[in-house]
Each structure stands twice: as C-alpha cells, then as structure tokens.
Design a protein around this motif. Structure first.
Motif, PDB file in Angstrom:
ATOM      1  N   TYR A  29      -9.113   0.301  -2.718  1.00 18.39           N
ATOM      2  CA  TYR A  29      -9.920  -0.306  -1.679  1.00 18.39           C
ATOM      3  C   TYR A  29      -9.146  -0.202  -0.377  1.00 18.39           C
ATOM      4  CZ  TYR A  29     -12.465  -2.698  -5.473  1.00 18.39           C
ATOM      5  OH  TYR A  29     -13.207  -2.980  -6.592  1.00 18.39           O
ATOM      6  N   PHE A  62      -5.506  -1.324  -0.812  1.00 22.44           N
ATOM      7  CA  PHE A  62      -5.255  -2.120  -2.008  1.00 22.44           C
ATOM      8  C   PHE A  62      -5.581  -1.305  -3.255  1.00 22.44           C
ATOM      9  CE2 PHE A  62      -4.467  -6.098   0.002  1.00 22.44           C
ATOM     10  CZ  PHE A  62      -5.312  -6.179   1.096  1.00 22.44           C
ATOM     11  N   PHE A  86      -5.310  -7.293  -8.217  1.00 19.83           N
ATOM     12  CA  PHE A  86      -4.996  -6.536  -7.011  1.00 19.83           C
ATOM     13  C   PHE A  86      -3.500  -6.459  -6.768  1.00 19.83           C
ATOM     14  CE2 PHE A  86      -8.911  -5.563  -4.710  1.00 19.83           C
ATOM     15  CZ  PHE A  86      -9.830  -6.236  -5.488  1.00 19.83           C
ATOM     16  N   GLY A  87      -3.095  -5.347  -6.192  1.00 17.43           N
ATOM     17  CA  GLY A  87      -1.732  -5.229  -5.702  1.00 17.43           C
ATOM     18  C   GLY A  87      -1.599  -5.881  -4.343  1.00 17.43           C
TER      19      GLY A  87
END
Lengths: 110, 115
Positions: free
Chosen positions: B35, B91, B106-107
C-alpha cells in the motif's frame, strides 16, 4: 467501484465523553468492514472487524447495510484512545485488498 | 509476537532512479500486499501477491512497478524509474489467508522521498 468516506478529519472529545467516528461506504456486493488504528509512532493495526461483532478496548461498530454505515463508537473516551482511525473495506475473501477512508484523527482532551 | 518488517525506514532517491523497497512478512503468512500513502492522503492499495504471483493490482500499479518474492522470505517492491509523485509512505502487509482471518498485519512503512 468501492468507496469509503470518513467525513471528519479531526475529532476532539473530552475524557469520559462518548465518541463516534463516522464511516460510510459504497460497494456493489457484500463487503467486509474494518476499523484500523494507528497510535503515535506505531504501525497500522486492526481494531475490529464487523464479522466478529466484538468489542475491543471498549469500541464497537455495527454494520448498517441500509445506511451503508459502519460507525465506530465508545461510550467513555480515554486519553489513550487518541490516535488516527481508518475505516476500511474489503470486497471479497482470499486476497483481502483493503480500501481505506481518509482517516479521522481523534484527540481525547484530559 | 511476530511482526512485519520493512527496510529501509527512509529512502531518498533522485527522479528517474530505480528503488527497491524490502519487506519481510510474517513467516507463515500466505498473502502479501503493498500500500502507499501520499502525505495528507489516504492509504491506497497497490498490489496483492499470493502463491508467487500477483493476484490483484490497482490502476496505480503500472508498468514502472513490480513485486517479487525472491527467496521465500523477502517481498520486494521495485519502482523502475521514480517520479516526484512517487514520494509517499509505502506499507507492506501480510495475512495468513485462513478462512476466518481477515486481519492484515502492517509493517512500519518506508518513507520514499523522490527529489
């Protein structure tokens, strides 16, 4: 096409007051709806999803298909609730691509 | 608790250069995503990846973008010839793909600045 609308960019409430973060969506099928939260200096994380119908950290959200809404509510806001909140939609199972709203920054005033 | 990791945390590059953003998803996850979030805008889906191939991509994900899982652990996003408008937070996310699990992890993101 899918669309997620969060009408409030900023929302401030006093500690102990009720809070409602609005989310409306448009999608032609049956979407899955989520609320993700991002606390200061932390990563995006799932807060809750409509299919599980649970209350997380005192927050609840009910999917209203008639109004195409998925508002996030909490009866008594706490200072630690201050964060960025994103409503998101996923159209189908499998590859759960998320479509996000623009987010609402909630500030809880002590 | 296992986490998605991303490197670097910040990348500065000149317009026209190639960049590779790296992600290590959670080890038993099957679906991977990229993303991006341009400053002040919403998080936008770029691409999803499953079973070593792209399963879905958005109109943003044009020919200058590519993804790869080169070694079974890393998941990379390559931008071939960066433009100023590629400046954003990128992301990576992953999920287990199980029937009742819709949670994406998520990172922390990579901030890409194109000058």
């Amino acid at each position: 096409a899918q669309r997620v609308t969060q009408p409030e960019k900023l929302l401030s409430v006093f500690k102990g007051a009720p809070v409602e973060l609005k989310c409306n969506y448009s999608y032609s099928g049956s979407p899955e709806l989520f609320w993700y939260v991002q606390y200061s200096r932390q990563r995006l994380q799932l807060l809750l999803r409509h299919i599980s119908r649970e209350s997380i950290k005192g927050f609840t959200a009910d999917l209203n298909k008639g109004e195409t809404s998925f508002h996030l509510k909490k009866p008594f806001a706490q200072e630690e609730d201050s964060a960025m909140y994103y409503c998101a939609l996923s159209g189908r199972a499998g590859a759960n691509n998320l479509f996000f709203g623009t987010g609402t920054r909630l500030t809880v005033i002590p | 608790e296992p986490e998605v990791t991303q490197t670097p945390s910040h990348q500065v590059t000149q317009m026209g250069q190639e960049v590779i953003l790296r992600c290590v998803p959670i080890s038993n996850h099957l679906y991977f995503y990229w993303y991006r979030q341009i400053l002040g805008q919403k998080v936008e889906f770029l691409v999803s990846f499953y079973n070593n191939e792209i399963s879905e991509k958005s109109e943003i994900f044009d020919d200058q973008f590519s993804v790869e899982r080169p070694d079974g652990s890393n998941f990379t996003l390559k931008i071939r010839s960066t433009k100023l408008e590629d400046s954003a937070m990128y992301f990576c996310a992953s999920d287990s793909g199980t029937a009742n699990s819709y949670e994406q992890y998520f990172g922390p993101g990579t901030r890409l600045t194109v000058t």
